[in-house]
Scaffold this motif. Sequence first.
Motif, PDB file in Angstrom:
ATOM      1  N   VAL A   1      14.504  69.881  42.698  1.00 30.32           N
ATOM      2  CA  VAL A   1      15.126  71.094  42.504  1.00 30.32           C
ATOM      3  C   VAL A   1      16.688  71.155  42.748  1.00 30.32           C
ATOM      4  N   ILE A   2      17.258  70.617  43.577  1.00 25.54           N
ATOM      5  CA  ILE A   2      18.522  70.422  43.758  1.00 25.54           C
ATOM      6  C   ILE A   2      19.272  69.789  42.979  1.00 25.54           C
ATOM      7  N   LEU A   3      18.904  68.888  42.609  1.00 21.25           N
ATOM      8  CA  LEU A   3      19.327  67.544  41.488  1.00 21.25           C
ATOM      9  C   LEU A   3      19.258  68.245  40.128  1.00 21.25           C
ATOM     10  N   ILE A   4      18.396  68.842  39.987  1.00 22.28           N
ATOM     11  CA  ILE A   4      18.460  69.926  38.613  1.00 22.28           C
ATOM     12  C   ILE A   4      19.389  70.820  38.766  1.00 22.28           C
ATOM     13  N   ALA A   5      19.467  71.577  39.853  1.00 22.32           N
ATOM     14  CA  ALA A   5      20.634  72.585  40.089  1.00 22.32           C
ATOM     15  C   ALA A   5      22.072  71.917  39.829  1.00 22.32           C
ATOM     16  N   VAL A   6      22.159  70.603  40.362  1.00 25.86           N
ATOM     17  CA  VAL A   6      23.522  70.136  40.327  1.00 25.86           C
ATOM     18  C   VAL A   6      23.884  69.652  38.843  1.00 25.86           C
TER      19      VAL A   6
END
Lengths: 231, 381
Positions: free
Chosen positions: B269-274
């Motif tokens: 999820v964090i990677l997608i947000a980044v």
Amino acid sequence: MSNIAIKVENLYKSFGKGDTLVEVIKDASFTIDKGELVALVAPSGAGKTTLLMMIGCVDTPNSGQMWIGDEKVYDNKWLTKETRKLRREKIGFIFQAHYLIPFLNIIDNLTLLPQSNGTNDKVSKAKARELLKYLDIADKEKAMPSQLSGGQNQRVAIARALANNPQIILADEPTAALDIHRSVDVLKMLKKIALEQNVAIIMVTHDDRMLPYCDRVMEIENMGVVFKDSK
Amino acid sequence: MISLAKEDIRHTLGKFIVTAMGVGMLLGIVLIMMGVYRGMISDAEVLLNDLNVDLWVVQDDTLGPFAEASRVHEDLKYTLKSIQAIDKCEAITFQNLQLPLANRKLAVLAIGYDVYGEINPINYNRLIEGTVLQNDHYEIVVSDKTGYKLSDKIKLGRNSYKVVGITHGTVASGGDPLVYISLKDAQELQFTYTNKRIQTDRARGIINKDTHLVNAIIATLKAGYNVDIVAQEIQKWHHKNVYTKVQQKVVLTRNVVEKASKQIGLFTVILIAVATIIIALIIYTMTLEKMKEISIMKLIGLPNSMIIKMIVEETLLLGVLAFIFGNIFAHLIYGKFPKNVVLELNDAWLLFGIVVIASIFASFIGVKKVINADPTVAIGG
Ligand SMILES: Nc1ncnc2c1ncn2[C@@H]1O[C@H](COP(=O)(O)OP(=O)(O)OP(=O)(O)O)[C@@H](O)[C@H]1O
Ligand SMILES: [Mg+2]
């Protein structure tokens, strides 16, 4: 249909308010006919660009009335919601720099606006080619703006201003970046365009040598507009 | 009709592709993350699926050997065998071992089973060399990941074991390779103390000879019996916990790999947000670079829709191109990871959907810039 291209009455324009109020045009009234090439002359900061942008339906006046051809476009407020449509259909712009779109080739720069008006690909291309030929740069249609000289690009910019068959061409110091010979060439070209295409052209210039090629000279005096003899 | 996006990208093609590759690598990592999660789930279920039994009878009040220590008496198997519904029934042990390698030790999970029994936990499809265990002493079947070859000798506890078979793709829920030994050897390794310990225990008066323990009894049912009902019956009469295969699967995914998968999920999820923020920033700077052209277009009368179309198309193209690069990148590197990485088409499509939505969202910031652009800035007022 009358022969009037632009009619302006009691135009008033200021920027800011209160202590920072700057009045630029207080009371301007004039008419310009189709086929006329008019020079607009005034000192720097007098409001030439501001006036041009109001006639071009880009800047909004504070009050007054304006007609483009027979259509009243401004009566203390814009009479249409889409001033951009007015520009797209009725007005051509030329500036000191050519302001061509750098990622479009010459022919695409010319057909972009007509195509956004709904003119089909074939018709707009044919018109663009005709204009390039008219301005003597027919061999450059596939070139990018960065591959052309300043004078050539300025001619393309003039062609672009004509591509949407405008009723008015507004030119803000179109020759300022050119030498005297090229400037005179451009002036002759504009005069020819005014006559042959029956459009009204208002051209801002600081160069008195350009004035003899114009039909009339318009000056901004005391925040109003007066006409002087061009000769 | 001129496509502004196409012409603009053509004008700066190299830069656009390099940018897409950069974002693509980020998306590739997202795909790998999803693959690690899938790999974990599929690893966790290897043993369960290979055994493919209907019932797991384990120590009272425990979740069974997949999740925690569980001990039951081996002879429970005879009691269970006498139940009408039970078809086959065997005892099984699970134990973590350190397999000696040349200069280090390798953690493995050893499965102990009755060599002469009715249920063989070794899936023949995974056996790539040799045979299953033939004798109930000092033989071992290992996963190819251990690096051992056929006929190699492995020292475990007091004895030396001969490799008789090699399997492929056999892993425990934690990703450790599996090895198989006989039930007797397993009990000896797990429940027999060293001589020294036996001596000291005796001195203390502790005499513990009961090595006939196992970690679970597994069973299959005869046709026509309902698994859940039989499970309830055994649970009631024998004071053991009984799980069906479906319940064991739940134990595995919920209790064993849940934390790890949550961790990976959060990373994803964090990677997608980044990635979304990076795409948005790229589009923002791409729009800023074109501000002069955009205000000229607005000045000469081009409608906003055409300019917005350019921004949105460029963003989408960047997203799609990055997605393609991401997939290529992920497929190039996924084999290099130590644990099983499973790239699933469905995950790729899910990411594709997210990328498209993220790109549209990211383009808003550029679109807003276009709408607010002053047409007169280009000509300097
Ligand atoms: N957006 C604005 N906000 C406030 N003041 C403005 C704005 N645009 C123009 N002005 C002021 O209006 C006056 C006229 O400016 P304008 O650009 O029309 O002059 P100009 O005659 O075109 O000058 P130049 O020959 O230097 O181009 C100037 O005093 C300028 O400071
Ligand atoms: Mg000016």
